[in-house]
Write an enzyme that holds these catalytic residues in place. Structure first.
Site, PDB file in Angstrom:
ATOM      1  N   GLU A   1     -43.764 -46.291 -14.805  1.00 30.43           N
ATOM      2  CA  GLU A   1     -43.463 -44.952 -14.294  1.00 30.43           C
ATOM      3  C   GLU A   1     -42.955 -45.013 -12.853  1.00 30.43           C
ATOM      4  OE1 GLU A   1     -43.265 -42.672 -16.300  1.00 30.43           O
ATOM      5  OE2 GLU A   1     -44.670 -43.019 -17.930  1.00 30.43           O
TER       6      GLU A   1
ATOM      7  N   TYR B   1     -34.591 -42.623 -10.214  1.00 36.95           N
ATOM      8  CA  TYR B   1     -34.090 -41.310  -9.812  1.00 36.95           C
ATOM      9  C   TYR B   1     -33.634 -41.335  -8.356  1.00 36.95           C
ATOM     10  CZ  TYR B   1     -36.836 -40.340 -13.993  1.00 36.95           C
ATOM     11  OH  TYR B   1     -37.380 -40.390 -15.252  1.00 36.95           O
TER      12      TYR B   1
ATOM     13  N   GLU C   1     -40.732 -44.646 -22.655  1.00 35.40           N
ATOM     14  CA  GLU C   1     -41.560 -43.495 -23.006  1.00 35.40           C
ATOM     15  C   GLU C   1     -41.943 -43.508 -24.483  1.00 35.40           C
ATOM     16  OE1 GLU C   1     -42.639 -42.200 -20.574  1.00 35.40           O
ATOM     17  OE2 GLU C   1     -41.168 -41.805 -19.010  1.00 35.40           O
TER      18      GLU C   1
END
Length: 346
Positions: free
Chosen positions: A119, A126, A220
């Site tokens: 994560e 990003y 994910e």
């Protein structure tokens, strides 16, 4: 009064290495991958390691050149989705660390720590994408969207209230409910945004960004499987818990989650992108909600919706099916995919 979960001990000289339970069990906390209770734990760990990637390996130069040529709608949706993903993966990092403290099985705790690291990598991606496309002040503004955008705040609150109920009161019931909210986050709440990036990629736009989204998507999917396994094994190990109640809660939660994701989809996509018909996206979200609810052992929240209406999207989601070499980005993964050469997911 419902019992509180025991935190995992740093070391327990009297307990076996292989734990006696996922929650409130006994374990020495010494991890031996050749001596674990669940046959799926070590293969999942190896799979997570094999999927290791870092954003800096992906060349953003073409995306940087293309950014200015995107329409205003494409740029706005791009930034709002990145803002959402940054928030969700940030709280996911924290949640996975918190839940690991109460997993009294050292192999599952190790998997959770590996998940938390992934994560962090997602969040790095990003920042990496935005630093390649916009200036620092705009990047900081995008990372603040979650505080001010009303649609974002509503759907984010749905997850955070479930997580905070567990962290403030770590009971078996709140533990299991938080796992359901986790599967919502990783298995539903990313998917309208993912479809936007994959639609850009199949039109030859922002392929590097979509490469990272594809790797995040793959991570994910493994995370969803891990939490689904934990959910079902915990219910099996604890017959005193009302299994039917939790399965009903699962079905209801996914119904609400799908409605929130559809609202988000209308907000960020609507009728502005011809490659993603809104009705198809809504049906796709209901399809995914049914799939995730069934993964947890519950009934489908939506009758029907057994087939993926966005058939082309499978070619972008399934990174392990030999369709691509993502880091080199020389792939039919990013050729135009139609309903004819896509195929069903379920």
């Amino acid at each position: 009064m419902e019992k509180t979960l025991q935190q995992r001990k740093m070391v327990d000289h009297t307990a076996p290495n292989a734990s006696t339970g996922i929650i409130n069990g006994k374990s020495s906390n010494v991890l031996n991958w050749d001596n674990t209770r669940f046959s799926w734990a070590y293969p999942m760990y190896k799979n997570m390691l094999a999927n290791f990637w870092v954003p800096n390996e992906i060349n953003m130069s073409n995306d940087r050149k293309q950014w200015a040529s995107l329409t205003d709608d494409e740029q706005e949706t791009f930034k709002k989705i990145i803002g959402l993903l940054a928030f969700l993966d940030s709280i996911q990092t924290d949640y996975s660390g918190q839940i690991a403290d109460y997993l009294t099985d050292s192999s599952l705790s190790a998997l959770m720590q590996t998940l938390a690291f992934q994560e962090v990598v997602h969040n790095q991606s990003y920042s990496y994408v935005l630093s390649s496309l916009v200036n620092q002040s705009e990047q900081e503004e995008i990372f603040e969207y979650w505080k001010h955008d009303e649609v974002l705040k509503e759907r984010n609150a749905f997850i955070t209230q479930g997580y905070e109920a567990f962290t403030s009161s770590p009971t078996p019931e709140n533990f299991l409910k938080s796992v359901i909210y986790d599967v919502v986050l990783e298995g539903i709440f990313f998917y309208a945004g993912f479809s936007f990036f994959y639609n850009l990629a199949r039109n030859g736009k922002m392929v590097a960004t979509s490469t990272m989204i594809n790797y995040i998507n793959r991570d994910e999917q493994i995370h969803v499987t891990l939490f689904a396994n934990i959910f079902k094994e915990t219910l099996n190990e604890n017959p005193d818990l009302d299994k039917d109640k939790f399965l009903r809660f699962t079905e209801e939660t996914f119904k609400t989650a799908a409605e929130l994701e559809i609202k988000w989809g209308r907000y960020i996509i609507g009728d502005r992108f011809p490659g993603i018909p809104m009705q198809d996206l809504e049906d796709y979200i209901r399809f995914m909600a049914n799939k995730r609810s069934k993964q947890l052992g519950a009934e489908k929240p939506f009758k029907g919706y057994d087939k993926n209406p966005l058939k082309w999207i499978r070619a972008y989601q399934e990174v392990d099916e030999g369709k691509s070499d993502f880091f080199e980005q020389k792939s039919r993964q990013y050729t135009k995919v139609s309903e004819d050469n896509g195929f069903d997911e379920l």
